[in-house]
Structure formats: structure tokens, C-alpha cells
Design a protein around this motif. Sequence first.
Motif, short mmCIF file in Angstrom:
data_model
loop_
_atom_site.label_atom_id
_atom_site.label_comp_id
_atom_site.label_asym_id
_atom_site.label_seq_id
_atom_site.Cartn_x
_atom_site.Cartn_y
_atom_site.Cartn_z
N ASP A 21 0.82 -1.20 0.00
CA ASP A 21 0.00 0.00 0.00
C ASP A 21 0.86 1.27 0.00
N ALA A 22 1.86 1.29 0.87
CA ALA A 22 2.74 2.47 0.96
C ALA A 22 3.50 2.68 -0.34
N LEU A 23 4.04 1.63 -0.91
CA LEU A 23 4.80 1.75 -2.16
C LEU A 23 3.91 2.20 -3.31
N SER A 24 2.69 1.67 -3.36
CA SER A 24 1.74 2.07 -4.40
C SER A 24 1.41 3.55 -4.29
N HIS A 25 1.21 4.02 -3.07
CA HIS A 25 0.91 5.45 -2.87
C HIS A 25 2.10 6.34 -3.24
N LEU A 26 3.29 5.79 -3.20
CA LEU A 26 4.49 6.55 -3.59
C LEU A 26 4.76 6.49 -5.10
N GLY A 27 3.91 5.76 -5.82
CA GLY A 27 4.04 5.72 -7.27
C GLY A 27 4.74 4.51 -7.84
N TYR A 28 5.02 3.53 -7.01
CA TYR A 28 5.67 2.30 -7.48
C TYR A 28 4.60 1.26 -7.81
N ARG A 29 4.93 0.39 -8.74
CA ARG A 29 4.06 -0.74 -9.07
C ARG A 29 4.58 -1.94 -8.30
N VAL A 30 3.69 -2.62 -7.59
CA VAL A 30 4.04 -3.82 -6.84
C VAL A 30 3.28 -4.98 -7.50
N PRO A 31 3.95 -5.69 -8.44
CA PRO A 31 3.25 -6.74 -9.17
C PRO A 31 2.85 -7.93 -8.31
N THR A 32 3.58 -8.16 -7.23
CA THR A 32 3.25 -9.28 -6.33
C THR A 32 4.00 -9.12 -5.02
#
Length: 81
Positions: A21-32
Motif C-alpha cells: 500500500d505504501a509503495l503504491s501510494h508513492l508511485g511504485y508498481r508492486v506486481p506481487t
Amino acid sequence: MSEPSIVVVEDEALIAADLEDALSHLGYRVPTTVATSTDAIRAVDEHRPDLVLLDITLAGSADGITTATAIRKIHELSLIH
């Protein structure tokens, strides 16, 4: 240019979800997110991330250090453990 991707390797489900969640909010894609060394190696092969964020202690027989070593033998990418 697409956003950088990060595979999260964490065996605590709540921590993995929070990191995603934190990484996604920072603009990163977390594929898994995965919890074991075997799944981590498979995820890196499949998703070819820009970065792998590894917990030191993982579920299963291999720890994060062993997993990082195995991934580095196959792929040239950044790992944080």
C-alpha cells in the motif's frame, strides 16, 4: 515511462500488505508480494522488477540473505534486505 516495479518478499501478511500500500501510494508498481525464497525467485523471473525488497527472515528453509544471493546469481538488479 512506466512506474518502477518492486517485488516485496515478506512472510508477515499484514506487513506485506502495508508495504504494498505504501509503495503504491508513492508511485511504485508492486506486481506481487510473496513469503518464501522459492516464490521470490519465481516472482523475479516472472515480473522482472526494478527492485526486490526482502525481509531477512522468511517462511520456509531459506532466509532473505540466501534468497538475495540466489537472485543475484541469475539477475542483475537491486535488492534491499
